[in-house]
Each structure stands twice: as structure tokens, then as C-alpha cells.
Design an enzyme around this catalytic site. Structure first.
Site, PDB file in Angstrom:
ATOM      1  N   LYS A 121       0.890  -1.339  -0.130  1.00  0.00           N
ATOM      2  CA  LYS A 121      -0.032   0.027  -0.062  1.00  0.00           C
ATOM      3  C   LYS A 121       0.913   1.353  -0.015  1.00  0.00           C
ATOM      4  O   LYS A 121       1.643   1.202   1.170  1.00  0.00           O
ATOM      5  CB  LYS A 121      -0.962  -0.005   1.259  1.00  0.00           C
ATOM      6  N   LYS A 149      -2.090  -1.517  -3.989  1.00  0.00           N
ATOM      7  CA  LYS A 149      -3.066  -0.209  -3.995  1.00  0.00           C
ATOM      8  C   LYS A 149      -2.227   0.799  -3.967  1.00  0.00           C
ATOM      9  O   LYS A 149      -1.174   0.808  -3.463  1.00  0.00           O
ATOM     10  CB  LYS A 149      -3.952  -0.404  -2.660  1.00  0.00           C
TER      11      LYS A 149
HETATM   12  C1  PBG Z   1      -7.515   3.021   5.635  1.00  0.00           C
HETATM   13  C2  PBG Z   1      -7.668   3.027   4.227  1.00  0.00           C
HETATM   14  C3  PBG Z   1      -7.600   3.880   3.231  1.00  0.00           C
HETATM   15  C4  PBG Z   1      -8.189   3.283   2.228  1.00  0.00           C
HETATM   16  C5  PBG Z   1      -8.593   1.998   2.414  1.00  0.00           C
HETATM   17  N1  PBG Z   1      -8.417   1.898   3.531  1.00  0.00           N
HETATM   18  C6  PBG Z   1      -7.433   5.346   3.372  1.00  0.00           C
HETATM   19  C7  PBG Z   1      -5.774   5.775   3.574  1.00  0.00           C
HETATM   20  O1  PBG Z   1      -4.879   4.849   3.703  1.00  0.00           O
HETATM   21  O2  PBG Z   1      -5.706   7.044   4.047  1.00  0.00           O
HETATM   22  C8  PBG Z   1      -8.239   4.015   0.722  1.00  0.00           C
HETATM   23  C9  PBG Z   1      -9.331   3.680  -0.104  1.00  0.00           C
HETATM   24  C10 PBG Z   1      -9.476   4.514  -1.200  1.00  0.00           C
HETATM   25  O3  PBG Z   1      -8.998   5.621  -1.530  1.00  0.00           O
HETATM   26  O4  PBG Z   1     -10.445   4.339  -1.972  1.00  0.00           O
HETATM   27  N2  PBG Z   1      -6.493   2.884   6.066  1.00  0.00           N
END
Ligand code: PBG
Length: 331
Positions: free
Chosen positions: A194, A254
Site C-alpha cells: 500500500k 494499492k
Molecule cells: C484505511 C484505508 C484507506 C483506504 C482504504 N483503507 C485510506 C488511507 O490509507 O488513508 C483508501 C481507499 C480509497 O482511497 O479508496 N487505512
């Protein structure tokens, strides 16, 4: 051999020939739909930053579940937007919390695959994915909480918990927590690779989870001490490898479209299922461009989803799941 013996356009001459030589097929079965359930609202409310997406009540969530079933979408990933936040994000493991209630509802209703996001950022008053101490994010204290969150989701009936906080050791902590309580059949989909991305903006507005650090801790202004730097490459593979060792069943990359290289590499290197998250910023930009007639929104969304599949993901988490399923059915 080369031109003029070879003419690539022979393969493209008509629709039925193109159909025969196609090798990437996006299916409804490739889509996992993210849903937001919000505490304290009476009716569903459209999310301003994400046209066509809603904050749901438990009742309107039921409708969405029926819709997914009718459309042939195999599952949902549930995000909660709670009323109460505190420093430790303790509402995240409340057995009567919004996600736990939502999962209970879905379970009683449907056989869809239910995934739940395991993170603290929607639940902490400071918006970070972990608890803070004087030195910053306290990784190991956070693990203790994530373990409780995952167990509370499993107790509610979640099939897969999906840790997204990028804490070191989160997969093994959660696996241990689940096994200790007899949830050895509940799986883990790890947000393993991520990246600290600009593309999460619309989600943070939707989930009310943007970090807002104390003024004396400028290092905590964003998530760059835990999410990956997009100027790295092999680190993502290390993250995935570690999470496999820790017991993750499905690994996620992601965002998706700006990271197709990561998806392709992970797919070649590892034998586990790889998912990709077409995140809020990817969705919102295409959706808005379509609504403004800058491009064909439907075509562009289906094209990007197909590219994400072609790169090597087994399935895609996308806000466009309902639309895409309809388009793929020709409705
Ligand atoms: C929580 C989380 C996030 C997303 C999914 N789970 C946000 C972040 O990391 O700030 C992002 C999903 C999206 O942008 O569609 N940690």
C-alpha cells in the site's frame, strides 16, 4: 518476416475476429464492492467526493447487498464511519460498533463474501492508522488493538479481515488473534503493498479519516512513516513476501492503475491470489471526467479495470463494481 507479409490488422478486421483473439476477460466475478456504513444517519447520503457512492444506514446496506447478489458480484468490503473517536480508536473493536452490526446484518441475509477493513484511522481522533506516543506511531501497541478489531469482525461474521494500516507484523498478530479464538477459517487479505498515495483523497473525505496531527509533531502530517514511498520498487515485493510468511491468504496492491507494474511483478513472483484496489481518486477522476463528457466514462472505467486484470490481479476492489457488472451484462 515483416511487413508486407505480416499485417497485424488482419487480427482486427472485424468484431468477431477480435473477439476470438481476445485473451483478457473482465468478469463480474472479478469485482469486490466497497461499502461505507455510517453511524447516526437516518437515510443514505451521497458522498460528495465520490459521485454515485453513499454513506449507508444498516437498512440501505441491505438493499445494496441484494443488488450485489442480483448483479452477480461475489462480495463486499465494509468500511465503518463511527460517531465516536478517541486517541486509541477503541470504537473499532466495539462488538456493537457500526461495522460489527453491519456484518451481522449481511450475514443473516446473504451468502456474499464479506470482507472488513481493519484499521484505526476512521476511529482515532488524530486520524492515524496507529496509536501515538511521544516518538510517533507506536507500532507494537497498535498491533494489540488491531488483533482485537479483527477478532470482533470475525465474531460478527466476517469471512476475511483486511488489515490496511501498514503496521509491521499486523498479519501475524491478527492471525494469532483469530486462531486463539477459534477463527482459523477466517482469512486475511493483507493490504501488503500500500503506497502513500495522493489518490486516497476522496476516501479520506468520505471516511472522515484524514490525519490531523498535533502541531508539535510535523512528522505525523501524513502517512509516510508507514505507507510505502512510491519512489521505491522492490520494497513492495518484500512487503508481500513478509505478509505471505505471516499467514496472509490474499495480497493486495494499492492503488491499482498507477501501480500496474507492481501488480504484474507480484503476480509473476508469488503464487498467492493478488488483488488490486482501484482507489477513490482513480474512481472519482474517471467518473467526473465521464460526467463532464471529457471522455466516455463507461468505456474508460471498463478499460482501466481490464488493464488491472491484464496486469495480473485475480480480482479488483472497485467503487465501479455495480456499474461495471451492469455494463458487463449489457444493461
Ligand atoms: C484505511 C484505508 C484507506 C483506504 C482504504 N483503507 C485510506 C488511507 O490509507 O488513508 C483508501 C481507499 C480509497 O482511497 O479508496 N487505512
Amino acid at each position: 518476416m515483416s511487413f508486407s507479409r505480416i499485417r497485424m490488422r488482419r487480427l482486427r478486421r472485424k468484431e468477431n475476429i477480435r473477439r476470438l483473439v481476445q485473451s483478457v476477460d473482465l468478469n463480474k466475478g472479478d469485482l469486490l464492492y466497497p461499502v461505507f456504513v455510517k453511524e447516526g444517519i437516518e437515510e443514505k447520503v451521497e458522498i460528495e467526493t465520490m459521485a454515485g457512492q453513499y454513506h449507508h444506514t444498516l437498512e440501505t446496506l441491505e438493499k445494496i447487498i441484494r443488488e450485489c447478489e442480483d448483479l452477480g458480484i461475489p462480495g463486499v468490503i465494509v468500511f465503518g464511519v463511527p460517531e465516536k473517536k478517541d486517541k486509541a480508536g477503541s470504537e473499532a473493536f466495539n462488538a456493537k460498533g457500526i461495522v460489527q452490526k453491519a456484518v451481522g446484518r449481511v450475514r443473516g441475509l446473504s451468502d456474499l463474501a464479506v470482507f472488513t477493513d481493519v484499521c484505526l484511522c476512521q476511529y482515532t481522533s488524530h486520524g492515524h492508522c496507529g496509536v501515538l506516543d511521544k516518538r510517533g506511531i507506536n507500532n507494537d501497541e497498535t498491533l494489540k488493538i488491531l488483533k482485537k478489531v479483527a477478532v470482533s469482525h470475525a465474531e460478527a461474521g466476517s469471512d476475511f479481515v483486511a488489515p490496511s494500516g501498514m503496521m509491521d507484523g499486523q498479519v501475524s498478530a491478527i492471525r494469532e488473534g483469530l486462531d486463539e479464538k477459534g477463527f482459523e477459517n477466517v482469512g486475511i487479505m493483507s493490504y501488503a503493498a500500500k503506497f502513500s498515495s495522493n489518490f486516497y483523497g476522496p476516501f479520506r473525505a468520505a471516511a472522515e479519516s484524514a490525519p490531523h496531527p498535533p502541531p508539535d509533531a510535523p512528522r505525523l502530517k501524513d502517512r509516510s512513516t508507514y505507507q510505502m514511498d512510491f519512489k521505491t520498487d522492490e520494497q513492495a515485493m518484500r512487503e508481500i513476501g513478509l505478509d505471505i510468511e505471516e499467514g496472509a491468504d490474499i495480497l493486495m496492491v494499492k492503488p491499482a492503475l498507477p501501480y500496474l507494474d507492481m501488480i504484474a511483478k507480484a503476480d509473476r513472483r508469488f503464487e498467492v491470489p493478488i488483488s488490486a484496489y482501484q482507489v477513490s481518486g482513480e474512481y472519482a477522476s474517471l467518473k467526473q471526467a465521464g460526467e463532464k463528457d471529457l471522455l466516455d466514462g463507461e468505456g474508460a472505467l471498463l478499460e482501466s479495470l481490464t488493464s488491472i486484470k491484464r496486469a495480473g490481479s485475480n480480482f479488483i476492489i472497485t467503487y465501479a463494481a455495480l456499474d461495471a457488472a451492469r455494463w458487463l451484462s449489457g444493461d
